[in-house]
Every structure is written in structure tokens, then in C-alpha cells.
Design an enzyme around this catalytic site. Structure first.
Site, short mmCIF file in Angstrom:
data_model
loop_
_atom_site.label_atom_id
_atom_site.label_comp_id
_atom_site.label_asym_id
_atom_site.label_seq_id
_atom_site.Cartn_x
_atom_site.Cartn_y
_atom_site.Cartn_z
N GLY A 41 0.85 -1.35 -0.08
CA GLY A 41 0.04 0.05 -0.05
C GLY A 41 0.71 1.27 0.08
CD GLU B 160 1.10 0.89 6.59
OE1 GLU B 160 1.05 0.80 5.58
OE2 GLU B 160 0.98 0.06 7.38
CG ASP B 161 -1.35 1.88 2.93
OD1 ASP B 161 -1.36 1.49 4.14
OD2 ASP B 161 -1.85 1.02 2.12
CG ASP C 273 -8.46 0.58 9.68
OD1 ASP C 273 -9.43 1.56 10.27
OD2 ASP C 273 -9.07 -0.46 9.39
CE LYS D 22 -10.75 4.29 7.31
NZ LYS D 22 -11.19 3.07 6.56
CG PHE E 23 -13.06 -0.47 2.43
CD1 PHE E 23 -12.52 -1.09 3.32
CD2 PHE E 23 -12.60 -0.53 0.96
CE1 PHE E 23 -11.49 -2.14 2.97
CE2 PHE E 23 -11.63 -1.34 0.84
CZ PHE E 23 -10.92 -2.40 1.95
CB VAL E 24 -10.23 5.13 1.53
CG1 VAL E 24 -11.10 6.22 2.21
CG2 VAL E 24 -9.49 4.78 2.76
NE ARG F 166 -1.98 -3.04 -3.95
CZ ARG F 166 -1.99 -3.17 -2.77
NH1 ARG F 166 -1.99 -2.20 -1.88
NH2 ARG F 166 -2.22 -4.31 -2.09
#
Length: 185
Positions: A46, A101-102, A105, A133, A154-155, A167
Site C-alpha cells: 500500500g 505506511e499508507d 486504521d 482513521k 472504506f478507501v 491501487r
């Protein structure tokens, strides 16, 4: 055949907003490290887009490492267990680490990674994430540098995926619920 963009509910962060924020984050990171060398750990898959864009703006020596870790598998909810699929190759003892990191969560993945690098004797360990998030945290964890905070949707896009799809979108968007709520996709 349905187009990739047909599955998008709403664009949350535009390509231009991403580009501007990446440059701002790089400036913050440059100020923090003040030219000291770092090991940049790309958390795959990610973060690849974000990490690649970010390090181009860093003004210190950067050793690039890749890790493949997961607490999700193919699910949309974290299992709570960190699995390392590919580890870094470099010796990290005494080195400054920037984990890229992307999205944060639940916090499980990043808190586990940070602890792992501490146990290996890394020097300063910082985390930069494109997205946060906080409403989904199950462990208390905050990045040192954060691009954007996103709502509990949800992204996908800009490296973020659902079942290894989406992606390659140049923006961050919410995915239509019926896409990820379908069984056996």
C-alpha cells in the site's frame, strides 16, 4: 465490462491535494532529521506510491527497505495479528528508521512494527502515514507525521486497495459498499 471508476462512491482526496501534502510532509521530515541519514521502510504494498513520492523530496541520505506485513489478509477488518511476509534486509541497530505506511486504521500493524524495530535496537523510530482513521483504533497509536485524517469509510486509490484492486487510482476515494460487501469477490 465495468470501468474501475464505476466502483467509486466519492473522491475524498484529490490528486492535487495529495501532491501538495506529500511535499509538506517531506518538509516536516527534513526539518526533523536535519540532514541525518535514515532507513526508509516502505510497508508494502500500500505505501509504495506514497513512499516513492515522499522520498524524492527528502534531503538526507536514504536507504530504502521494504517490508510486507499484514493484519488483514484479504478481509476488510483487521485480524489483530501481525504477520511479517517479507522483512528488511539491512541491519537496523543504532539506525534511524522512518516507517512509511499508507493508512493507520486499527493501529495493530504499526504498533507491532515499531515495537519490533525497538527490540532490534534501532535508534530513532518515526512513522509517517498518508492517512489516519482514528475512529477504528483498537490499540492506541498515532503517527509522527500524518497526511490526512479520513472518516470511517472504506478507501482505495493511491496505493490503497480492496483485494489488490484500485491501487492505481491517482486519488483517494470511498468504494461503493456493494463492492466489498459481496461474498467471494
Amino acid at each position: 465490462m465495468n470501468k474501475l471508476t464505476d466502483d467509486i462512491e466519492q473522491i475524498i482526496i484529490t490528486e492535487r491535494q495529495i501532491e501538495e501534502r506529500v511535499k509538506q510532509l517531506a518538509k516536516e521530515i527534513n526539518n526533523y532529521y536535519n540532514g541525518n541519514p535514515i532507513i526508509a521502510v516502505f510497508v508494502l504494498k500500500g505505501s509504495a506510491f506514497f513512499a516513492s513520492d515522499l522520498i524524492r523530496w527528502l534531503n538526507m541520505h536514504v536507504v530504502i527497505e521494504f517490508m510486507s506485513v499484514s493484519s488483514y489478509g484479504r478481509d476488510t477488518v483487521s485480524s489483530g495479528k501481525l504477520t511479517i511476509k517479507k522483512d528488511v534486509d539491512s541491519e537496523v541497530k543504532g539506525k534511524d528508521i522512518l516507517i512509511i505506511e499508507d493508512i493507520i486504521d486499527t493501529g495493530v500493524t504499526l504498533s507491532g512494527l515499531k515495537e519490533m524495530f525497538k527490540q532490534r535496537g534501532a535508534g530513532d523510530i518515526k512513522v509517517v502515514t498518508m492517512l489516519s482513521k482514528p475512529s477504528r483504533r483498537i490499540v492506541e497509536f498515532e503517527a509522527d507525521f500524518t497526511g490526512f485524517e479520513v472518516p470511517d469509510v472504506f478507501v482505495v486509490g493511491y496505493g490503497l486497495d480492496y483485494a489488490d484492486k484500485y491501487r492505481n487510482l491517482p486519488y483517494i476515494a470511498s468504494l461503493k459498499k456493494h463492492i466489498y460487501e459481496q461474498p467471494n469477490q
